[in-house]
Design a protein around this motif. Structure first.
Motif, PDB file in Angstrom:
ATOM      1  N   ARG A 179      74.884  39.696  69.774  1.00  0.00           N
ATOM      2  CA  ARG A 179      74.595  39.651  71.210  1.00  0.00           C
ATOM      3  C   ARG A 179      73.088  39.670  71.427  1.00  0.00           C
ATOM      4  N   THR A 180      72.648  39.034  72.470  1.00  0.00           N
ATOM      5  CA  THR A 180      71.214  38.969  72.745  1.00  0.00           C
ATOM      6  C   THR A 180      70.792  40.040  73.741  1.00  0.00           C
ATOM      7  N   GLN A 197      69.663  42.242  67.220  1.00  0.00           N
ATOM      8  CA  GLN A 197      70.760  41.321  67.516  1.00  0.00           C
ATOM      9  C   GLN A 197      71.813  41.350  66.415  1.00  0.00           C
ATOM     10  N   ARG A 244      63.585  42.542  67.166  1.00  0.00           N
ATOM     11  CA  ARG A 244      64.581  41.953  68.073  1.00  0.00           C
ATOM     12  C   ARG A 244      65.676  41.242  67.283  1.00  0.00           C
TER      13      ARG A 244
END
Length: 99
Positions: free
Chosen positions: A95-96, A89, A85
Motif C-alpha cells: 500500500r502507498t 510500502q 518510504r
C-alpha cells in the motif's frame, strides 16, 4: 552480533547510551520515553487500520523511522527518505498510504 556481550551498537547509539554527567540519566529516560511513545503511536495506528499484528507492524515501522532519522542525521543524503518510504510500502503490503 546483536546478542553478543561485546555489542556496542553504532557510534551514535553508543554515544546516546553512554551519556554521563549532568542530565545523563534524565536524557536516557527521556529518549526511552520518546521511543515508547512512538512505538505505541505506530501500534495504535496499525490497530486502527486493522493490521493482523499491530505490535509486529509497529516494531517494523519503528525501526524504519529510527533508521531513516539516523541516516538523515549522519549521511545528509536525500535518498534516505525515498528508501524508507519504499521499505514502509513493503511492510504495509504494497500500500502507498497508511492509514
Amino acid at each position: 552480533w546483536f546478542s553478543s556481550d561485546d555489542f556496542h551498537a553504532s557510534g551514535l547509539a553508543a554515544a546516546m547510551a553512554g551519556m554521563t554527567g549532568n542530565g545523563g540519566d534524565a536524557t536516557r529516560r527521556a529518549v526511552a520515553a520518546h521511543r515508547r511513545a512512538l512505538r505505541q503511536l505506530l501500534e495504535d495506528l496499525a490497530a486502527a487500520d486493522g493490521a493482523a499484528d499491530p505490535a509486529g507492524l509497529a516494531t517494523q515501522l519503528h525501526l524504519l523511522v529510527e533508521g531513516a532519522v539516523v541516516g538523515a542525521l549522519i549521511d545528509r543524503h536525500p535518498a534516505v527518505t525515498r528508501h524508507a518510504r519504499e521499505l514502509t510500502q513493503i511492510a504495509l503490503g504494497g500500500r502507498t498510504r497508511w492509514p
